[in-house]
Design a protein around this motif. Structure first.
Motif, mmCIF file in Angstrom:
data_model
loop_
_atom_site.group_PDB
_atom_site.id
_atom_site.type_symbol
_atom_site.label_atom_id
_atom_site.label_comp_id
_atom_site.label_asym_id
_atom_site.label_seq_id
_atom_site.Cartn_x
_atom_site.Cartn_y
_atom_site.Cartn_z
ATOM 1 N N THR A 152 8.222 -15.103 8.616
ATOM 2 C CA THR A 152 6.835 -14.751 8.302
ATOM 3 C C THR A 152 6.032 -14.534 9.571
ATOM 4 O O THR A 152 6.126 -15.298 10.527
ATOM 5 C CB THR A 152 6.213 -15.896 7.485
ATOM 6 N N GLY A 153 5.263 -13.493 9.535
ATOM 7 C CA GLY A 153 4.419 -13.236 10.704
ATOM 8 C C GLY A 153 3.184 -12.509 10.267
ATOM 9 O O GLY A 153 2.702 -12.689 9.136
ATOM 10 N N GLY A 154 2.702 -11.686 11.165
ATOM 11 C CA GLY A 154 1.539 -10.860 10.845
ATOM 12 C C GLY A 154 0.344 -11.702 10.454
ATOM 13 O O GLY A 154 0.119 -12.786 10.994
ATOM 14 N N ASP A 155 -0.380 -11.203 9.449
ATOM 15 C CA ASP A 155 -1.633 -11.883 9.124
ATOM 16 C C ASP A 155 -1.449 -13.036 8.146
ATOM 17 O O ASP A 155 -2.418 -13.603 7.654
ATOM 18 C CB ASP A 155 -2.671 -10.885 8.600
ATOM 19 N N THR A 156 -0.179 -13.397 7.856
ATOM 20 C CA THR A 156 0.002 -14.607 7.056
ATOM 21 C C THR A 156 -0.149 -15.851 7.922
ATOM 22 O O THR A 156 -0.255 -16.951 7.412
ATOM 23 C CB THR A 156 1.409 -14.641 6.412
ATOM 24 N N ILE A 157 -0.142 -15.648 9.199
ATOM 25 C CA ILE A 157 -0.247 -16.770 10.125
ATOM 26 C C ILE A 157 -1.715 -16.961 10.507
ATOM 27 O O ILE A 157 -2.398 -16.017 10.884
ATOM 28 C CB ILE A 157 0.575 -16.509 11.402
ATOM 29 N N GLY A 158 -2.178 -18.194 10.389
ATOM 30 C CA GLY A 158 -3.574 -18.478 10.744
ATOM 31 C C GLY A 158 -3.750 -18.688 12.226
ATOM 32 O O GLY A 158 -4.725 -18.232 12.820
ATOM 33 N N ILE A 159 -2.811 -19.404 12.812
ATOM 34 C CA ILE A 159 -2.921 -19.698 14.244
ATOM 35 C C ILE A 159 -1.576 -19.407 14.908
ATOM 36 O O ILE A 159 -0.534 -19.911 14.476
ATOM 37 C CB ILE A 159 -3.314 -21.175 14.509
ATOM 38 N N TYR A 160 -1.618 -18.587 15.901
ATOM 39 C CA TYR A 160 -0.440 -18.327 16.731
ATOM 40 C C TYR A 160 -0.547 -19.170 17.996
ATOM 41 O O TYR A 160 -1.560 -19.096 18.704
ATOM 42 C CB TYR A 160 -0.382 -16.854 17.137
ATOM 43 N N VAL A 161 0.498 -19.943 18.257
ATOM 44 C CA VAL A 161 0.508 -20.778 19.456
ATOM 45 C C VAL A 161 1.743 -20.397 20.264
ATOM 46 O O VAL A 161 2.878 -20.538 19.789
ATOM 47 C CB VAL A 161 0.565 -22.278 19.094
ATOM 48 N N LEU A 162 1.518 -19.897 21.438
ATOM 49 C CA LEU A 162 2.647 -19.469 22.258
ATOM 50 C C LEU A 162 2.708 -20.302 23.528
ATOM 51 O O LEU A 162 1.741 -20.337 24.299
ATOM 52 C CB LEU A 162 2.509 -17.978 22.622
ATOM 53 N N GLY A 163 3.825 -20.983 23.701
ATOM 54 C CA GLY A 163 4.015 -21.746 24.926
ATOM 55 C C GLY A 163 5.158 -21.145 25.733
ATOM 56 O O GLY A 163 6.280 -21.041 25.233
ATOM 57 N N LEU A 164 4.857 -20.734 26.925
ATOM 58 C CA LEU A 164 5.879 -20.129 27.771
ATOM 59 C C LEU A 164 6.095 -21.001 29.001
ATOM 60 O O LEU A 164 5.182 -21.702 29.455
ATOM 61 C CB LEU A 164 5.453 -18.732 28.210
ATOM 62 N N GLN A 165 7.318 -20.941 29.517
ATOM 63 C CA GLN A 165 7.601 -21.628 30.776
ATOM 64 C C GLN A 165 8.168 -20.599 31.746
ATOM 65 O O GLN A 165 8.758 -19.601 31.329
ATOM 66 C CB GLN A 165 8.604 -22.774 30.570
ATOM 67 N N GLU A 166 7.931 -20.885 32.990
ATOM 68 C CA GLU A 166 8.443 -20.033 34.080
ATOM 69 C C GLU A 166 7.999 -18.581 33.941
ATOM 70 O O GLU A 166 8.778 -17.648 34.042
ATOM 71 C CB GLU A 166 9.977 -20.121 34.167
ATOM 72 N N ILE A 167 6.721 -18.402 33.723
ATOM 73 C CA ILE A 167 6.228 -17.018 33.689
ATOM 74 C C ILE A 167 6.084 -16.471 35.106
ATOM 75 O O ILE A 167 5.894 -15.290 35.303
ATOM 76 C CB ILE A 167 4.891 -16.870 32.932
ATOM 77 N N VAL A 168 6.159 -17.354 36.088
ATOM 78 C CA VAL A 168 6.223 -16.885 37.474
ATOM 79 C C VAL A 168 7.465 -17.499 38.113
ATOM 80 O O VAL A 168 7.947 -18.540 37.675
ATOM 81 C CB VAL A 168 4.958 -17.266 38.280
#
Lengths: 1012, 227
Positions: free
Chosen positions: A119-135
């Motif tokens: 499930t994605g798109g507008d069924t999701i109320g809050i998107y939380v993205l945690g990334l590591q080592e973006i640099v």
């Protein structure tokens, strides 16, 4: 008519009513929260990915995170639930071969033809993205000594994310700490309901605070009821035991140092900062770096690659590599499902046996698990079986169990996917083939915890501690066997018994704690801090195996959260109502009093009531007629007619002479009915319980000559207002007014000689200017005649009495008697005042002075009172018997004579009378007064009759008599010098000289020698 | 140490949103000639009631009323309803001295009452807190609804005066409640909400209340009169 019986009911004194303050209002509103909250559902999607600073990772973001693509169902073991898209045909999904090939051509590795599984798109109320080592953090020299501050990567990822998620989603928080990035977006519907957002970084890496390791965290409040915390962390990496310690230390640092801003609850800022653990729901994700331990890394690689190779159509290129590798090692492997209660994680537990004939073609051998296996963990050949056999070696679960980290209620969804680390970049299923051949591990995790989870852990922990303490106490008392103690029902030794709890199925979310047995499929209910009941359900927890751009696979979790959200419109309505109720209670519960004026006092006076210009005033205190020297009082009754204790006091209000409670001539005092009047007089503040009353006396007393003059000439009126303030209540105005009775005091000689025979009161209705238009009726003020005549008569009588009655002795000690106040025999001030008021009244109303006294009054008392009145009256004459102009003339003469002053009394009198003759009325009055004083002195101290026949020597005692007469002359001169003359104000030596000159003149008039 | 991320700027949903619920308390004084309806306006505003016959106020009634401007903002008025009679005029400074706002009331059917109102406004502008917000209220609008000839002061005249003097202006009816809430709400909206915290109702001083300079402009009349 019905009769009502009152049964001595005690009036109930209530506590002070609620007052609308920010706190009371907020409390009242929260108490009615059920009226303004409505259940809400929200899906929160959390993605975590260590992108290893690889280029192209941002391009893949949309595919896996937003659209839920690149799941390999066969390797992810998706537990199908609401979050998984149904009916999505995977028929046309790009082959692994094509995908891996695409990677080399620097194209997107997002699967073509994949419509997304999650499930994605507008069924999701809050998107939380945690990334590591973006640099790229591998070259430490780049950031040692300085905090990484390049905004480029963040911008890049924000762009990738905003393009990936549906339009209109708004940024809640962006937080970067070197390689760590936490981005949170909310749907247009959810965004406005999010408040109290606070983000914090905690670095735990090199130099302790630099950001190559650590956590970025964001706290927010959803729907004003539910607080959420998202922690994206990257813990220390490495496989050995020391590093494991370091990871635990990292966690403790993050917990300790993460401090969010205080939460604003319904307009009130909490007074403390919050940390991780104060929230209702927490989500902790990222590259936690926990490894599989106790197994040869290569074995794990090979076992898992069997699956990656065997269970689906791995691209030929990869398959070749995998096969090549597998063939290099001819020892067949299988990792048996290891029971989680197995204490040893050493290599012993890894039993190898021939499970598969690796020479066969595994891809054709192995059946598709979807075909028949209902429970993959029950199939020893299934991927899930392999995963389950590895999980007991997971360090995260070890540290949870050993209470080193993530033990206090943290949970994780079932792991049904392959380890997320470490893959050959660009391949779907090929684990690290470098020299290191790192053991595949579930480095990347998504954990969560509810408030209830934490509380439950703490409860069990407390109980364990208490049990342990009891145990130790018993041991200390020498009771080794707990069974001996009747109080102990169950013998408990945490060291031995702690691990007896059977491990729960790996199917269920792992809690990292053993006490939580009743885990079921029901949604997890959790009570929020404010008492709202929320439910959380983990819909999905999986990895995106077919994302190839990093050596880590991304993870996705979808949580469904049922929570009670505040509906702002409803809350506003409730708040308005609550405010109104509070205001009502506050206003109705306000202290209050009722003031009752006693009008009966005015009625008594009606017979003598003069026409008053104040009849228009219906309200307030009518003092009636107010005369000089005569006290006039009115009483008020003040009752507490409110429901609460009331305190009140007269307060300062702007008055003629600045801020004061009332005019100086008005005395206000409270008199409690049941106490001595003197005890409670002049109370500053009165406190009454409901139903109690107190009396208040308002008394006018006008004896100040300046005030009398102002009242006579109309520049002042007896009209003013008192302000009685009830504390926390209203102000009551108590207006009062009275009619000033015209008086002969405070008048000029010119006015006094125009007073008609009927007295000054007969001019009462006239305005003051009229007196000056009256004809001159007297050569000198008639009051002077009346007073002096009576004084002479009384003095004669007193002396006569003294010679007849022993009881009536003229005071001889003081020469100033009866004019000198110190010498008065009648010392009762109240009686004196009463008599004096009567005399004044007689003067003003042209009555008979002598009959102003009660019949029995001794002459000596009368004399004193009349003498006092004379002195007072003389002093009140505005221009004086000897005006300032006349005095100036006299003084000029004295000064011009220099050393040749007149010494003979007769000469002095002639000179003075000559000067005074310019003002005949004053002259006559002066002469009249002086002759009266002479006579009084003669009555009191008769001089020897020098003109009679004793020629040779004066009779015995005559010397003393002359001396006494002289003393009286001096004393009278002293007293009257002060009231007869009007001089400009002088001080010091000049004043003494002037006083000396006044006495010099007066003494000449009083000197007995002058009357030879 | 917890360090703020150098690039971790707060999003638009940061503490500037949501975290700014406000509760402000203000002292309001009613002034105006006797019998123009000051107490009736307060009674309507606070209790939503109306009495045809009210005794004249001897003193200063003290009431509070809390209103919500929006979801986030609550304003509590401490209302001092003063006696209008001339003989109590000298006591008025006690009430307007620390007032944050004043409602000067006149009776639209009594020409003299506007003159009196103008005197009060002059006095307020000279003597009261320099940032005081003054609203001019022409009361008894109900009387002219049926009998327009009863009106003694045109809306235009009063409005022009209010605009010149920088006042809020409403024609109100305590009897029908027309514009009563609007009057107080308009005042609340003009008050400097950010600076005013709760304070002791009777404490002196200005309670830290400062007005923004741009707030001195006149707000348009809220009346719906047909004049």
């Amino acid at each position: 008519m019905s009769s009502v019986t009152f049964t001595g009911e005690k009036s109930q004194v209530e506590r002070p009513p609620p007052v609308s303050t920010p706190h009371s209002l907020s409390k009242a509103v929260i108490a009615r929260r059920s009226e303004y909250i409505r259940p809400q559902k929200i899906k929160i999607k959390i993605g975590s990915w260590n992108v290893a600073a690889c280029s192209g990772t941002d391009k893949d973001l949309a595919g896996w995170f937003a659209d839920g693509k690149n799941i390999e169902p066969n390797l992810a073991g998706l537990r199908v639930s609401t979050a998984v898209e149904e009916n999505c045909s995977q028929d046309h999904i790009e082959s692994i071969e094509d995908q891996e090939a695409g990677r080399t051509k620097k194209e997107l590795t997002i699967l073509k033809g994949d419509h997304g599984t999650i499930t994605g798109g507008d069924t999701i109320g809050i998107y939380v993205l945690g990334l590591q080592e973006i640099v790229d953090l591998s070259s430490t020299k780049e950031y040692i000594g300085k905090v990484y501050s390049d905004t480029g990567p963040m911008t890049k990822w924000k762009k990738a994310l905003t393009e990936a998620i549906p339009e209109g989603y708004q940024l809640i928080s962006e937080q970067q700490l070197s390689g760590l990035l936490l981005l949170i977006y909310a749907s247009p519907a959810v965004y406005p309901t999010i408040t109290s957002v606070s983000s914090v970084n905690v670095g735990t890496g090199i130099m302790w605070s630099l950001g190559n390791k650590g956590a970025v965290s964001t706290r927010m409040v959803l729907g004003e009821t539910t607080s959420l915390v998202f922690v994206n962390s990257h813990l220390a990496s490495g496989n050995d035991a020391q590093i494991l310690e370091r990871r635990c230390w990292d966690v403790s640092q993050i917990l300790q140092k993460t401090r969010f801003d205080p939460i604003n609850r319904s307009g009130i800022l909490d007074d403390h900062q919050e940390g991780i653990g104060d929230e209702d729901f927490a989500f902790w994700f990222g590259d936690l770096n926990f490894r599989l331990e106790g197994l040869p890394g290569d074995d794990i690689r090979r076992l898992l690659m069997l699956h990656t190779q065997g269970e689906y159509d791995v691209g030929a290129k990869t398959r070749n590599k995998i096969e090549a590798e597998l063939e290099n090692n001819d020892s067949p492997i299988i990792i048996q499902g290891v029971d989680s209660d197995d204490e040893e994680f050493g290599s012993d537990s890894l039993q190898t046996s021939r499970a598969f004939d690796t020479n066969n073609h595994p891809s054709s051998d192995l059946p598709n698990p979807d075909d028949f296996v209902q429970d993959p963990s029950q199939d020893p050949g299934s991927l899930q079986a392999a995963i389950d056999s590895l999980l007991p070696h997971d360090q995260l679960r070890h540290v949870q169990k050993k209470k080193r980290a993530f033990h206090d209620g943290w949970r994780e969804g079932p792991i049904t996917f392959l380890p997320t680390y470490k893959y050959e970049i660009g391949t779907m299923g090929r684990f690290d083939s470098s020299q290191k051949r790192r053991a595949p591990s579930w480095c990347d995790r998504i954990l969560f915890r509810t408030r209830k989870d934490k509380a439950a852990y703490e409860k069990v922990n407390r109980e364990e501690l208490m049990a342990k303490r009891r145990d130790e106490e018993m041991k200390a008392r020498g009771i080794d066997t707990a069974g001996d103690d009747d109080d102990v029902l169950y013998d408990y030794d945490p060291d031995e018994d702690g691990d007896e709890t059977p491990s729960k199925s790996e199917e269920e979310p792992t809690t990292g704690k053993d006490f939580y047995d009743e885990q079921d499929e029901e949604d997890e209910e959790a009570m929020t801090k404010d008492g709202f009941v929320d439910k959380i359900h983990l819909d999905i927890y999986t990895s995106h195996q077919r994302v190839l751009s990093s050596d880590h696979k991304p993870l996705t979790s979808v949580f469904s959260l049922d929570y009670d959200a505040v509906v702002p419109e409803l809350r506003s309505k409730i708040q308005a109502e609550a405010a109104r109720e509070l205001d009502k209670a506050e206003n109705e519960g306000r202290p209050g009093i009722t003031i009752v004026m006693d009008h009966s006092q005015n009625a008594c006076e009606t017979s003598q009531n003069v026409d008053t210009p104040f009849t228009a005033h219906e309200e307030g205190i009518n003092l009636g007629s107010v005369s000089f020297m005569k006290r006039k009082s009115r009483s008020l009754t003040i009752a507490n007619t409110s429901q609460v204790t009331s305190a009140f006091a007269f307060v300062e209000r702007p008055g003629a002479s600045g801020d004061e409670i009332g005019p100086l001539w008005l005395n206000v005092r409270f008199i409690s009915a049941d106490e001595e009047p003197s005890a409670k007089q002049n109370l500053k503040e009165v406190v009454l319980e409901p139903g109690e009353t107190i009396n208040c006396v308002v008394e006018a007393s006008i004896d100040d000559i300046g005030l009398v003059q102002a009242l006579n000439n109309g520049t002042m009126k007896l009209d003013d207002v008192l302000v009685l303030r009830v504390t926390e209540g209203r102000d009551h105005f108590v207006p009062f007014h009275g009619t000033w009775m015209q008086t002969v005091f405070g008048r000029s000689i010119d006015e006094l000689i125009r007073i008609p025979e009927s007295g000054i009161r007969s001019l009462q209705t006239s305005t003051t200017s009229i007196i000056s238009t009256q004809p001159i009726r007297w050569s000198a003020p008639r009051e002077l005649f009346k007073l002096t005549e009576l004084i002479e008569r009384l003095a004669e009588r007193v002396v006569a009495d003294a010679s007849m009655l022993n009881a009536s002795q003229v005071p001889k000690e003081s020469a100033g008697w009866p004019f000198e106040s110190d010498s008065w025999l009648l010392q009762d001030a109240n009686v004196r005042e009463e008599y004096a008021a009567a005399v004044v009244d007689a003067l003003d109303s042209s009555g008979n002075l002598g009959s102003a006294f009660p019949d029995v009054t001794p002459a000596i008392e009368k004399l004193e009172v009349v003498a006092q009145t004379l002195v007072l009256w003389l002093g009140s004459i505005t221009d004086g018997l000897v005006t300032e102009a006349l005095w100036t003339k006299l003084e000029t003469d004295i000064i011009s004579r220099g050393t040749r002053q007149l010494t003979d009394a007769e000469e002095i009198k002639a000179w003075v009378l000559d000067v005074l003759s310019s003002s005949p009325n004053h002259n006559i009055a002066f002469v009249f007064l002086s002759s009266t004083l002479n006579r009084v002195a003669d009555f009191l101290a008769p001089l020897p009759r020098t003109h009679l026949s004793w020629k040779k020597s004066p009779p015995e005692g005559s010397e003393a008599r002359v001396e006494r007469h002289r003393a009286i002359e001096k004393a009278y001169a002293d007293i009257f010098a002060k009231v007869v003359f009007r001089t400009r104000d002088v001080t010091g030596k000049e004043k003494r000289v002037a006083e000396e000159r006044k006495r010099y003149i007066l003494e000449s008039f009083l000197h007995a020698g002058a009357r030879k | 140490m917890a360090t703020k991320g150098p690039v971790g700027a707060r999003g638009p949903a940061g503490s500037s949103r949501g975290g700014n619920s406000r509760f402000a308390q203000f002292k309001l004084v009613l002034l105006g000639e006797s019998a123009v309806g000051k107490s009736s306006l307060v009674l309507r505003f606070v209790k939503d009631q109306f009495d045809d016959y009210r005794e004249s106020t001897i003193g200063a009634a003290f009431l509070t009323q809390t209103i919500s401007l929006d979801d986030q903002t609550t304003v509590k008025f401490e209302i001092w309803d003063t006696a209008g009679q001339e003989r109590y005029k000298s006591l008025a400074p006690m009430y307007y001295r620390n007032a944050n706002c004043a409602v000067v009331v006149y009776d639209i059917t009594q020409a003299s009452s506007l003159d009196k109102a103008k005197q009060w406004i002059k006095e307020l502008q000279r003597q009261a807190n320099e940032n005081i917000i003054i609203a001019l209220a022409g009361n008894k609008l109900d009387l002219v609804t049926d009998q327009p000839d009863k009106r003694a002061i045109t809306t235009a005249d009063a409005e022009a005066y209010a605009r010149e003097s920088g006042l809020l202006f409403f024609e109100t009816s305590a009897k029908t409640s027309e514009n009563v809430r609007e009057l107080f709400t308009a005042i609340a909206k003009k008050l400097p909400l950010d600076q005013a915290g709760p304070r002791n109702p009777r404490s002196g001083g200005r309670g830290g209340v400062e007005l923004r300079p741009e707030n001195t402009s006149t707000q348009g009349a809220g009346n719906t009169c047909a004049c």
